[in-house]
Structure formats: structure tokens, C-alpha cells
Design a protein around this motif. Structure first.
Motif, mmCIF file in Angstrom:
data_model
loop_
_atom_site.group_PDB
_atom_site.id
_atom_site.type_symbol
_atom_site.label_atom_id
_atom_site.label_comp_id
_atom_site.label_asym_id
_atom_site.label_seq_id
_atom_site.Cartn_x
_atom_site.Cartn_y
_atom_site.Cartn_z
ATOM 1 N N TRP A 1 0.850 -1.194 0.000
ATOM 2 C CA TRP A 1 0.000 0.000 0.000
ATOM 3 C C TRP A 1 0.881 1.237 0.000
ATOM 4 C CZ3 TRP A 1 -4.398 -1.035 4.137
ATOM 5 C CH2 TRP A 1 -5.231 -2.068 3.650
ATOM 6 N N LEU A 2 0.421 2.255 -0.694
ATOM 7 C CA LEU A 2 1.081 3.549 -0.713
ATOM 8 C C LEU A 2 0.141 4.596 -0.121
ATOM 9 C CD1 LEU A 2 2.527 3.486 -4.348
ATOM 10 C CD2 LEU A 2 3.612 2.645 -2.257
ATOM 11 N N THR A 3 0.690 5.562 0.562
ATOM 12 C CA THR A 3 -0.133 6.621 1.151
ATOM 13 C C THR A 3 0.617 7.940 1.088
ATOM 14 O OG1 THR A 3 -1.333 7.340 3.139
ATOM 15 C CG2 THR A 3 0.731 6.159 3.470
ATOM 16 N N GLU A 4 -0.149 9.009 0.998
ATOM 17 C CA GLU A 4 0.418 10.353 0.921
ATOM 18 C C GLU A 4 -0.691 11.357 1.214
ATOM 19 O OE1 GLU A 4 3.105 13.128 -2.116
ATOM 20 O OE2 GLU A 4 2.536 11.083 -2.665
ATOM 21 N N ILE A 5 -0.307 12.585 1.556
ATOM 22 C CA ILE A 5 -1.244 13.662 1.868
ATOM 23 C C ILE A 5 -1.026 14.792 0.871
ATOM 24 C CG2 ILE A 5 -1.969 15.380 3.580
ATOM 25 C CD1 ILE A 5 -1.115 13.488 5.755
ATOM 26 N N THR A 6 -2.116 15.341 0.373
ATOM 27 C CA THR A 6 -2.063 16.482 -0.527
ATOM 28 C C THR A 6 -3.034 17.544 -0.050
ATOM 29 O OG1 THR A 6 -2.315 17.191 -2.829
ATOM 30 C CG2 THR A 6 -3.797 15.492 -2.042
ATOM 31 N N GLU A 7 -2.762 18.805 -0.403
ATOM 32 C CA GLU A 7 -3.604 19.918 0.004
ATOM 33 C C GLU A 7 -4.176 20.615 -1.229
ATOM 34 O OE1 GLU A 7 -0.420 23.602 0.437
ATOM 35 O OE2 GLU A 7 -0.899 22.411 2.215
ATOM 36 N N TYR B 1 -7.451 19.086 2.964
ATOM 37 C CA TYR B 1 -6.387 18.078 2.909
ATOM 38 C C TYR B 1 -6.984 16.700 2.658
ATOM 39 C CZ TYR B 1 -3.721 21.858 5.034
ATOM 40 O OH TYR B 1 -3.128 23.065 5.293
ATOM 41 N N LEU B 2 -6.294 15.944 1.818
ATOM 42 C CA LEU B 2 -6.728 14.598 1.447
ATOM 43 C C LEU B 2 -5.585 13.633 1.681
ATOM 44 C CD1 LEU B 2 -8.493 12.423 -0.007
ATOM 45 C CD2 LEU B 2 -7.528 13.279 -2.160
ATOM 46 N N CYS B 3 -5.871 12.570 2.415
ATOM 47 C CA CYS B 3 -4.924 11.471 2.611
ATOM 48 C C CYS B 3 -5.540 10.221 2.009
ATOM 49 C CB CYS B 3 -4.621 11.265 4.092
ATOM 50 S SG CYS B 3 -3.461 9.903 4.409
ATOM 51 N N GLY C 1 10.218 6.473 2.642
ATOM 52 C CA GLY C 1 11.136 6.917 1.607
ATOM 53 C C GLY C 1 12.147 7.913 2.134
ATOM 54 N N ARG C 2 12.977 8.415 1.226
ATOM 55 C CA ARG C 2 14.012 9.363 1.602
ATOM 56 C C ARG C 2 13.478 10.787 1.598
ATOM 57 N NH1 ARG C 2 18.152 7.860 -2.970
ATOM 58 N NH2 ARG C 2 16.138 7.884 -4.059
ATOM 59 N N VAL C 3 14.274 11.709 2.116
ATOM 60 C CA VAL C 3 13.891 13.119 2.168
ATOM 61 C C VAL C 3 14.159 13.771 0.814
ATOM 62 C CG1 VAL C 3 14.348 15.328 3.276
ATOM 63 C CG2 VAL C 3 14.379 13.238 4.624
ATOM 64 N N GLY C 4 13.169 14.492 0.290
ATOM 65 C CA GLY C 4 13.333 15.205 -0.967
ATOM 66 C C GLY C 4 13.412 14.323 -2.191
ATOM 67 N N ALA C 5 12.998 13.077 -2.102
ATOM 68 C CA ALA C 5 13.023 12.155 -3.238
ATOM 69 C C ALA C 5 11.591 11.829 -3.611
ATOM 70 C CB ALA C 5 13.807 10.895 -2.896
ATOM 71 N N ALA C 6 11.033 12.593 -4.552
ATOM 72 C CA ALA C 6 9.643 12.375 -4.948
ATOM 73 C C ALA C 6 9.456 11.038 -5.654
ATOM 74 C CB ALA C 6 9.173 13.514 -5.860
ATOM 75 N N GLY C 7 10.516 10.517 -6.270
ATOM 76 C CA GLY C 7 10.403 9.247 -6.975
ATOM 77 C C GLY C 7 10.199 8.065 -6.063
ATOM 78 N N ASP C 8 10.504 8.217 -4.771
ATOM 79 C CA ASP C 8 10.300 7.104 -3.846
ATOM 80 C C ASP C 8 8.826 6.795 -3.616
ATOM 81 O OD1 ASP C 8 12.986 7.005 -3.680
ATOM 82 O OD2 ASP C 8 13.159 7.770 -1.636
ATOM 83 N N ASN C 9 7.944 7.733 -3.977
ATOM 84 C CA ASN C 9 6.508 7.508 -3.855
ATOM 85 C C ASN C 9 5.802 8.015 -5.103
ATOM 86 O OD1 ASN C 9 4.268 6.502 -2.552
ATOM 87 N ND2 ASN C 9 4.081 8.165 -1.100
ATOM 88 N N ALA C 10 6.428 7.761 -6.268
ATOM 89 C CA ALA C 10 5.908 8.302 -7.525
ATOM 90 C C ALA C 10 4.578 7.684 -7.922
ATOM 91 C CB ALA C 10 6.936 8.082 -8.639
#
Length: 278
Positions: free
Chosen positions: A116-122, A131-133, A203-212
């Protein structure tokens, strides 16, 4: 001496001389111009612009025939700029990871409830931010849980994960991958995977590809919902997001990864009874 010869010797043009003949500079104008020049060139007592105190007026300006306020009377002087204070923005560094990166950008799964992948966007609205998670199953690209709130706290991610677990139920051994945001490093969320026998991944800091793969879902949401609605309230935007996820994304939108099928169709076809029947 002719005017041309005198101007040539003084290295002056003749036009200013003839203008002076038409409107000569009187001694009063000369004194006034000199006093204004001294006021402009006087160094300030401290950096910045001196403003009058509250309740007090600034210096009075007189007008009339005796003291006309003419910009042309002032000689060209260097511009005196105000000293602006630099804005000091507080940058909050991301804390240490609570889990190791178990995905390594390999967004594939052989079955449901394995990754599973998860992230928050505004998203901005006329009443403020919303905000959506969301929680996404990599096997079928299906959104198995989400949460929408006006504040971005740890409970936003906890509610989305609880919603996904309640819908899927059998999630033992599933990997939950997220970025290193403060909401996903909170104590409340760290305890949730262990309570449901899940494994955490960060994921790592500042690496958007880790949760692309999760970012691709939010890109579709931006193009299909958010870019088409402006000035909506929080409730209107919440209804639009829920309608698009439940009706369009899950049941109607065919995706290239799951064999040109919708997430619901792909899961119904690739279940264990269907595989045994084949």
C-alpha cells in the motif's frame, strides 16, 4: 563675447542658456533648491525611513505663489531607498525515518493487500485549504481508503488507514509505504501498522520518486477535478473528490497497468477463485 563661443569654452549647451533667459532662476528658487538638496542628501540617523509617531502629523507643506512645490526646481539626486528587513523563514527539517525503505521504487505486487502507498495532498478552496490522505493498493491501483479534513494532523492519516483496513480486513503482512512527513512519523500512526500486523516503509527526504506511484494518482485528481473547479467551498470540493474516486476512478477509468481494466474489474478477475477456474 558671443554666446556660442562662451558656451563652447564652458562646455555647455546653448539651449539651457536660452531657457534660463526666458525663466531665470531667482535667488529665492536657488535657496529653496539648495535646502531641498541638503535635506535629500542628509544621511539618516539610523537605517530606514522615519515615520511620524501615532497621533502626530508629518511636516507641514506650504503652498502658494511664494513657495510653489515644483519637481523641476529640485536637482537630480541619487535615489534614497529604504532598508528592507530580510524575511527569515523557518525551515523545518524532516526527522529521522521510523522505518526502512522496503520498496526501493519497485511499485509492483503479485496480489492484493501486499503493498500500500499513502500520501497527503492539500487543495485550496474559497474557505481555506482542504487536505486529502489516500491509501492506494499497488496490485490494482485501487484507492482502498482515504480521509478528507480541513486540518493536516496525524488523525488524517490514521483515519485513512483505519478506513482501508476496515474495507480490506485481511491485511496481515502488508507493507505500508509513505514519505517522511510528520504525520506519518507520529506516534499514533506508527502504532497502527503493528496493531494490524502490517509492516511500515519510509522513503528518503526530498526524493519524490520514492513515492511516484502515489503521486500519479494525485496528478489525475488534479487534472480531472481540481483544475475544473475554482472558488468552491470545502464541502463542494469534498463531494467532488469523493464522487470522482468512488464512481469514476474505481469503476469507470481504465488504466494501462492492470491490462486496460478498471481497478474493480482487475481485482474481480485476478482473485483466487477466478485463477482456479481458468
Amino acid at each position: 563675447m558671443p554666446v556660442a563661443v562662451a558656451c563652447r569654452g564652458l562646455k555647455l549647451a546653448r539651449q539651457p542658456y536660452y531657457r534660463w533667459l526666458d525663466d531665470p532662476v531667482t535667488p529665492a528658487k536657488a535657496r529653496r533648491g539648495a535646502s531641498r538638496a541638503r535635506a535629500v542628501l542628509r544621511p539618516p540617523r539610523r537605517p530606514g525611513v522615519r515615520l511620524p509617531l501615532p497621533g502626530r502629523r508629518g511636516p507641514r507643506r506650504r503652498s502658494g505663489h511664494g513657495r510653489p512645490h515644483r519637481v523641476a526646481d529640485l536637482p537630480k539626486q541619487p535615489v534614497v531607498e529604504r532598508v528592507r528587513q530580510k524575511k527569515r523563514g523557518r525551515t523545518k527539517k524532516a526527522g529521522p525515518p521510523v522505518h526502512d525503505d522496503l520498496v526501493n521504487r519497485a511499485f509492483t505486487a503479485t496480489g492484493p493487500n501486499l503493498l500500500w502507498l499513502t500520501e497527503i495532498t492539500e487543495h485550496p478552496t474559497g474557505e481555506g485549504k482542504l487536505y486529502l490522505c489516500a491509501v492506494k493498493d499497488v496490485f490494482s491501483n485501487r484507492i482502498v481508503g482515504y480521509s478528507i479534513d480541513a486540518r493536516m494532523k496525524s488523525r488524517l492519516a490514521v483515519t485513512a488507514l483505519d478506513n482501508a483496513v476496515a474495507r480490506r480486513q485481511d491485511v496481515a503482512g502488508c507493507i505500508l509505504h509513505s514519505d517522511r512527513g510528520s504525520q506519518f512519523r507520529s506516534r499514533k500512526l506508527v502504532q497502527v501498522p503493528g496493531r494490524h500486523q502490517k509492516v511500515g516503509s519510509t522513503g528518503r527526504v526530498g526524493a519524490a520518486g520514492d513515492n511516484a506511484a502515489m503521486g500519479s494518482f494525485f496528478s489525475l485528481l488534479q487534472k480531472n477535478v481540481l483544475d475544473r473547479r475554482t472558488g468552491a467551498t470545502r464541502e463542494e470540493l469534498r463531494i467532488a473528490i469523493v464522487t470522482w474516486i468512488e464512481r469514476t476512478y474505481r469503476q469507470r477509468r481504465r488504466q494501462a497497468a492492470p491490462n486496460r481494466l478498471t481497478p474493480v474489474e482487475y481485482e474481480s478477475v485476478m482473485t483466487t477463485p477466478a485463477l482456479h477456474a481458468a
